[in-house]
Design a protein around this motif. Structure first.
Motif, PDB file in Angstrom:
ATOM      1  N   ASP A   1       0.863  -1.183   0.000  1.00  0.00           N
ATOM      2  CA  ASP A   1       0.000   0.000   0.000  1.00  0.00           C
ATOM      3  C   ASP A   1       0.904   1.239   0.000  1.00  0.00           C
ATOM      4  OD1 ASP A   1      -1.623   2.172   0.675  1.00  0.00           O
ATOM      5  OD2 ASP A   1      -2.970   0.938   1.889  1.00  0.00           O
ATOM      6  N   GLU A   2       1.002   1.884  -1.161  1.00  0.00           N
ATOM      7  CA  GLU A   2       1.926   3.022  -1.278  1.00  0.00           C
ATOM      8  C   GLU A   2       1.434   4.253  -0.533  1.00  0.00           C
ATOM      9  OE1 GLU A   2       1.645   2.224  -5.268  1.00  0.00           O
ATOM     10  OE2 GLU A   2       3.732   1.671  -5.574  1.00  0.00           O
ATOM     11  N   VAL A   3       0.117   4.398  -0.406  1.00  0.00           N
ATOM     12  CA  VAL A   3      -0.411   5.553   0.314  1.00  0.00           C
ATOM     13  C   VAL A   3      -0.174   5.395   1.816  1.00  0.00           C
ATOM     14  CG1 VAL A   3      -2.469   6.918   0.835  1.00  0.00           C
ATOM     15  CG2 VAL A   3      -2.151   5.968  -1.456  1.00  0.00           C
ATOM     16  N   GLU A   4      -0.479   4.224   2.337  1.00  0.00           N
ATOM     17  CA  GLU A   4      -0.303   3.977   3.769  1.00  0.00           C
ATOM     18  C   GLU A   4       1.156   3.669   4.103  1.00  0.00           C
ATOM     19  OE1 GLU A   4      -2.521   4.637   5.859  1.00  0.00           O
ATOM     20  OE2 GLU A   4      -1.875   3.692   7.712  1.00  0.00           O
ATOM     21  N   GLN A   5       1.956   3.374   3.072  1.00  0.00           N
ATOM     22  CA  GLN A   5       3.350   2.954   3.271  1.00  0.00           C
ATOM     23  C   GLN A   5       3.425   1.738   4.198  1.00  0.00           C
ATOM     24  OE1 GLN A   5       5.512   6.576   4.286  1.00  0.00           O
ATOM     25  NE2 GLN A   5       5.437   7.310   2.184  1.00  0.00           N
TER      26      GLN A   5
ATOM     27  N   ARG B   1       8.772  -0.132  -6.030  1.00  0.00           N
ATOM     28  CA  ARG B   1       7.620   0.725  -5.760  1.00  0.00           C
ATOM     29  C   ARG B   1       8.021   1.987  -5.004  1.00  0.00           C
ATOM     30  NH1 ARG B   1       3.307  -3.287  -6.060  1.00  0.00           N
ATOM     31  NH2 ARG B   1       1.825  -1.731  -5.340  1.00  0.00           N
ATOM     32  N   GLY B   2       9.328   2.231  -4.909  1.00  0.00           N
ATOM     33  CA  GLY B   2       9.787   3.447  -4.238  1.00  0.00           C
ATOM     34  C   GLY B   2       9.697   3.390  -2.729  1.00  0.00           C
ATOM     35  N   LEU B   3       9.693   2.193  -2.183  1.00  0.00           N
ATOM     36  CA  LEU B   3       9.558   2.029  -0.740  1.00  0.00           C
ATOM     37  C   LEU B   3      10.714   1.211  -0.183  1.00  0.00           C
ATOM     38  CD1 LEU B   3       5.732   1.236  -0.705  1.00  0.00           C
ATOM     39  CD2 LEU B   3       6.807   3.268   0.291  1.00  0.00           C
ATOM     40  N   SER B   4      10.929   1.327   1.119  1.00  0.00           N
ATOM     41  CA  SER B   4      11.974   0.513   1.736  1.00  0.00           C
ATOM     42  C   SER B   4      11.507  -0.047   3.074  1.00  0.00           C
ATOM     43  CB  SER B   4      13.258   1.327   1.936  1.00  0.00           C
ATOM     44  OG  SER B   4      13.054   2.328   2.903  1.00  0.00           O
TER      45      SER B   4
ATOM     46  N   LEU C   1       6.450   0.829   6.315  1.00  0.00           N
ATOM     47  CA  LEU C   1       7.573   1.029   5.395  1.00  0.00           C
ATOM     48  C   LEU C   1       8.003   2.483   5.427  1.00  0.00           C
ATOM     49  CD1 LEU C   1       6.005  -0.997   2.449  1.00  0.00           C
ATOM     50  CD2 LEU C   1       7.634  -1.835   4.179  1.00  0.00           C
ATOM     51  N   ARG C   2       9.081   2.757   4.744  1.00  0.00           N
ATOM     52  CA  ARG C   2       9.531   4.135   4.576  1.00  0.00           C
ATOM     53  C   ARG C   2       9.712   4.416   3.095  1.00  0.00           C
ATOM     54  NH1 ARG C   2      12.237   7.202   8.770  1.00  0.00           N
ATOM     55  NH2 ARG C   2      11.855   6.161  10.743  1.00  0.00           N
ATOM     56  N   PRO C   3       9.684   5.696   2.729  1.00  0.00           N
ATOM     57  CA  PRO C   3      10.064   6.008   1.352  1.00  0.00           C
ATOM     58  C   PRO C   3      11.486   5.488   1.116  1.00  0.00           C
ATOM     59  CG  PRO C   3       9.184   7.956   2.459  1.00  0.00           C
ATOM     60  CD  PRO C   3       9.350   6.895   3.504  1.00  0.00           C
ATOM     61  N   LEU C   4      11.799   5.207  -0.115  1.00  0.00           N
ATOM     62  CA  LEU C   4      13.136   4.712  -0.465  1.00  0.00           C
ATOM     63  C   LEU C   4      14.192   5.623   0.167  1.00  0.00           C
ATOM     64  CD1 LEU C   4      13.863   2.262  -2.139  1.00  0.00           C
ATOM     65  CD2 LEU C   4      14.051   3.737  -4.142  1.00  0.00           C
TER      66      LEU C   4
ATOM     67  N   HIS D   1      -7.743  13.898  -0.229  1.00  0.00           N
ATOM     68  CA  HIS D   1      -7.059  13.344  -1.400  1.00  0.00           C
ATOM     69  C   HIS D   1      -5.625  13.883  -1.504  1.00  0.00           C
ATOM     70  CE1 HIS D   1     -10.579  11.263  -2.577  1.00  0.00           C
ATOM     71  NE2 HIS D   1     -11.276  12.340  -2.913  1.00  0.00           N
ATOM     72  N   THR D   2      -5.429  15.135  -1.099  1.00  0.00           N
ATOM     73  CA  THR D   2      -4.071  15.705  -1.107  1.00  0.00           C
ATOM     74  C   THR D   2      -3.160  14.938  -0.161  1.00  0.00           C
ATOM     75  OG1 THR D   2      -4.922  17.896  -1.678  1.00  0.00           O
ATOM     76  CG2 THR D   2      -2.741  17.807  -0.639  1.00  0.00           C
ATOM     77  N   VAL D   3      -3.687  14.615   1.023  1.00  0.00           N
ATOM     78  CA  VAL D   3      -2.895  13.838   1.994  1.00  0.00           C
ATOM     79  C   VAL D   3      -2.491  12.500   1.380  1.00  0.00           C
ATOM     80  CG1 VAL D   3      -2.981  12.625   4.212  1.00  0.00           C
ATOM     81  CG2 VAL D   3      -3.905  14.955   4.017  1.00  0.00           C
ATOM     82  N   SER D   4      -3.471  11.809   0.798  1.00  0.00           N
ATOM     83  CA  SER D   4      -3.180  10.499   0.198  1.00  0.00           C
ATOM     84  C   SER D   4      -2.114  10.611  -0.877  1.00  0.00           C
ATOM     85  CB  SER D   4      -4.453   9.904  -0.416  1.00  0.00           C
ATOM     86  OG  SER D   4      -5.451   9.749   0.566  1.00  0.00           O
ATOM     87  N   ALA D   5      -2.295  11.584  -1.784  1.00  0.00           N
ATOM     88  CA  ALA D   5      -1.370  11.709  -2.914  1.00  0.00           C
ATOM     89  C   ALA D   5       0.014  12.145  -2.451  1.00  0.00           C
ATOM     90  CB  ALA D   5      -1.934  12.713  -3.931  1.00  0.00           C
ATOM     91  N   PHE D   6       0.061  13.046  -1.494  1.00  0.00           N
ATOM     92  CA  PHE D   6       1.359  13.540  -1.006  1.00  0.00           C
ATOM     93  C   PHE D   6       2.131  12.410  -0.326  1.00  0.00           C
ATOM     94  CE2 PHE D   6       3.663  16.208   2.354  1.00  0.00           C
ATOM     95  CZ  PHE D   6       4.667  16.623   1.484  1.00  0.00           C
ATOM     96  N   MET D   7       1.462  11.645   0.527  1.00  0.00           N
ATOM     97  CA  MET D   7       2.157  10.552   1.219  1.00  0.00           C
ATOM     98  C   MET D   7       2.565   9.449   0.239  1.00  0.00           C
ATOM     99  SD  MET D   7       2.473  11.780   4.226  1.00  0.00           S
ATOM    100  CE  MET D   7       3.325  10.370   4.971  1.00  0.00           C
ATOM    101  N   ALA D   8       1.730   9.204  -0.756  1.00  0.00           N
ATOM    102  CA  ALA D   8       2.061   8.173  -1.740  1.00  0.00           C
ATOM    103  C   ALA D   8       3.260   8.580  -2.600  1.00  0.00           C
ATOM    104  CB  ALA D   8       0.857   7.893  -2.636  1.00  0.00           C
ATOM    105  N   SER D   9       3.555   9.886  -2.642  1.00  0.00           N
ATOM    106  CA  SER D   9       4.675  10.372  -3.471  1.00  0.00           C
ATOM    107  C   SER D   9       6.020  10.094  -2.822  1.00  0.00           C
ATOM    108  CB  SER D   9       4.523  11.882  -3.698  1.00  0.00           C
ATOM    109  OG  SER D   9       4.872  12.604  -2.521  1.00  0.00           O
ATOM    110  N   GLY D  10       6.007   9.523  -1.610  1.00  0.00           N
ATOM    111  CA  GLY D  10       7.263   9.249  -0.922  1.00  0.00           C
ATOM    112  C   GLY D  10       7.703  10.392  -0.029  1.00  0.00           C
TER     113      GLY D  10
END
Lengths: 464, 464
Positions: free
Chosen positions: A102-106, A126-129, A214-217, B236-245
């Motif tokens: 889940d990339e949004v929830e990390q 997926r840009g996560l670590s 997870l964390r961002p990469l 939606h901004t929160v979701s997209a921002f967090m998903a961006s890493g």
């Protein structure tokens, strides 16, 4: 009912072929990588293919009062995965799916048999670590990492396995499947039982699913190397650097013997003739990483470092990390070539006591006339002195065991713990009672009994 | 023996003046900040001055089978510190010393009564920080923070209280003093009982000393503000921002009603007429912070933000954080002026579900004809919808309670929890059984009984 009949009954409840009773196969699965730990004779091995297999085994075990030992890749160093007489071994290595990312929830949800490095590779795409990186990262499973609360080199900045576990699905001793913890970033609904199960070494239940934060990469780090005349000056550098407010993403120490073994094993760019060596990394953003390594250089030189250099070439970083990861195979080759073995200790002490620790370690080394080679996660105060011995010589083995024990005693005396990340298992169960006070021992036992009233789960390990 | 005689016996074992039986004083200490929770009549209040006082109370309580409720500053929001009939209240607020700060190990040892902000201030002078920052940071104690696993605004980057607890000294129900956890950065010696006690709301023991991990002083952050027409676009901004890493150090959300209350309360530089507002901070080193806020701006504008601005002036940052911290007093003033009250909910959901959550929250709002003002830690998915009601109108109170319950049900339905950081206490104990499955409920109860076999510690709270 005979044991054979009972096992036929179990096999019928399992995925086809899951139950193995061939003595050679069962024997080959009856120990992990620990030395000098008892290995019992198991009834059989269940290669669980699904949660239902684990449930079936636990119901069967409860019906017939059969002990159960859970295993993953059996890379542990404390004997926690060793067979117990008359036990069933549940091996969950085949349950190795990454169920969800889940990339949004990390977060990700995984089965326990996923290999740590395999998960890292999938996440990187997926840009996560997932930071925790025990020495066994390439071969150990996430389930085993959770069961032992595994650490590694990242911990000085990124913490240990428990810092990443949000939720667990576990099968209890009676076969009940339950979810512990929460899927969300925060959650305080009831006692934190997921945290209790992390590091419980198979004594409370069988972990069948894990939700990890997870964390961002992570940013590629800069890497520095400092060469010291002796361990004390390296230890003082660690203390002074950490006290300066530094936040390195890695801070690893090796003594001269270890560096020599690595250089003998391969060319990783490490200098010859070092008395001790520190590897430091900073993955801070932008110019901060350079500033951190420059601060490290200043401190190391003030403490007597003969040489300090650093590089922003990722290839260099990878080579130095590879050098650190080569400690284990290099030492194995060294002791193998000398017909010997190694007892790897795992004490963690306050890092302000590192200098004292090394001085006292030299005394132990001399007193028992054993060779000790030390590497470790200095930034955390988590040191792995390896006591080398001649496997053909009972006196050498006895001396190694005595030195190994004294290292734990020293760890306790300096305000530390007998095990920073390898666990208790069989290897250190007699020492656990020295670390815990009477109240804590009683609590540990009461809680184990409340969760596993028949004492079926990994009996004899950890709590004895 | 009469109750009076018994209490005389207790008083003789305590620090002079520690036992208070004056009904007014005891009554004034019999509740925390939760609404609609039962408040029992306690036998007396013990203002513990030392560990020995706590030991004496627990021994006495065990001898006479008297329930015990532990309290700090009583700023909790779930009734966990409320008196129980016939109980002794142990208040540890006077045990407020910072015992030790270790700059090399980056830890401190504190007594439970230290106020969170006081500790932060002392640490800042030594170049260290303790990140957890619940809304009550200026008035709540570290002991209470540990007992509830308190969170705050920092958690999106820096985690919650449990991420900082290394060791606890606790007094068990029978008066035994025991140390749990470890002083060192790593440690896996036995079951992680320190982790089990974090968030246990006084049901397992009385925490009398805490060793906390610290961090180097955090970098002053950049702060951004984004104004949205509605909550969905902010979600939606929160979701997209967090998903961006992204790795913001703060990501807070307020709805239009909340912003209006704050602007009515004081001038914190927030725009008028917002439908929703996000506050974001980045404390990444150097230019990375600017890059993170620029990325935030791009995403927010794409989601329909009417205005996005950010500042690197520390005074602005402090003002915006002060605005967020003003939510609680501003709302209190608002409801006070309208003769009303507020039921503050505390669900945490996966942040990918925030948009859906807000849409459904509007439906609840409309269905029960109540006013709901929402603020929260959006980066964690931890939202605090406050249901406002007319305290003089039974129907309004009933509608508020029903809406409050529906918000928890919605949290569960979206894969979240009934409480992200406020705890269960009395307020949510009937809901805890809905969140936990049958196996987890049984485990919780068994473990509680194994640690506190006589059921003396905070009976009726959390596990019911």
């Amino acid at each position: 009912m005979s044991a054979d009949l009972r096992l036929e009954e179990l096999a019928a409840r399992l995925s086809p072929g899951a139950l193995v009773t061939d003595a050679d196969v069962v024997g080959a699965h009856s120990s992990d990588k620990a030395l000098f730990c008892p290995t019992g004779t198991a009834l059989g091995l269940v290669r669980a293919a699904a949660v239902d297999d684990v449930v079936a085994v636990m119901r069967f075990a409860t019906e017939h009062r059969i002990p159960v030992v859970t295993q993953g890749a059996r890379t542990g160093l404390s004997g926690a995965a060793n067979a117990v007489d008359g036990a069933l071994l549940i091996n969950v290595a085949k349950m190795d799916s990454v169920l969800d990312i889940d990339e949004v929830e990390q977060t990700c949800r995984v089965q326990p048999g996923v290999i740590n490095q395999d998960l890292k590779n999938v996440l990187a795409e997926r840009g996560l670590s997932y930071p925790p990186d025990p020495g066994s990262v390439a071969i150990s499973t996430i389930g085993g990492n959770v069961a032992t609360n595994a650490g590694g080199m990242c911990c000085v900045k990124y913490g240990v396995t428990k810092d990443y576990v949000r939720a667990l699905t576990v099968v209890l001793a009676d076969g009940t499947v339950t979810k512990l913890g929460r899927q969300t970033a925060k959650g305080v609904a009831g006692l934190d039982l997921a945290a209790l199960f992390v590091g419980s070494e198979g004594t409370l239940g069988v972990i069948v699913e894990i939700t990890l934060a997870l964390r961002p990469l992570l940013t590629p780090p800069l890497t520095g190397v400092a060469v010291f005349p002796d361990m004390e000056s390296a230890g003082h550098t660690v203390s002074a650097f950490m006290a300066s407010g530094a936040a390195p993403s890695m801070l690893e120490l090796m003594d001269g013997a270890t560096v020599a073994m690595i250089n003998d094993y391969g060319d990783f760019g490490l200098p010859d003739g070092a008395g001790a060596l520190l590897l430091v990394q900073s993955d801070a953003a932008g110019p901060t990483a350079v500033a951190e390594l420059e601060a490290f250089q200043t401190i190391a030189e003030a403490q007597g470092a003969a040489e300090v250099f650093f590089s922003d070439d990722p290839a260099d970083s990878e080579m130095f990390v590879a050098a650190r990861r080569a400690v284990s195979p290099a030492m194995e080759r060294y002791v193998g070539a000398h017909g010997g073995g190694e007892l790897i200790d795992d004490v963690c002490i306050p890092r302000s006591r590192l200098g004292e620790f090394f001085a006292r370690l030299s005394e132990i080394d001399a007193r028992y006339d054993v060779e000790v080679a030390t590497a470790g996660h200095a930034g955390d105060g988590n040191m792995h002195p390896s006591v080398l011995f001649d496997a053909s010589d009972e006196e050498s083995i006895a001396a190694a065991k005595a030195a190994f024990a004294e290292i734990m005693a020293l760890g306790l005396e300096l305000g530390g713990t007998i095990t920073g990340e390898h666990g208790v298992g069989y290897l250190k169960r007699d020492w656990l009672v020295r670390e815990l006070d009477e109240g804590a021992r009683l609590l540990q036992t009461r809680i184990k009994e409340s969760v596993d009233p028949l004492g079926l789960l990994n009996p004899g390990k950890m709590l004895g």
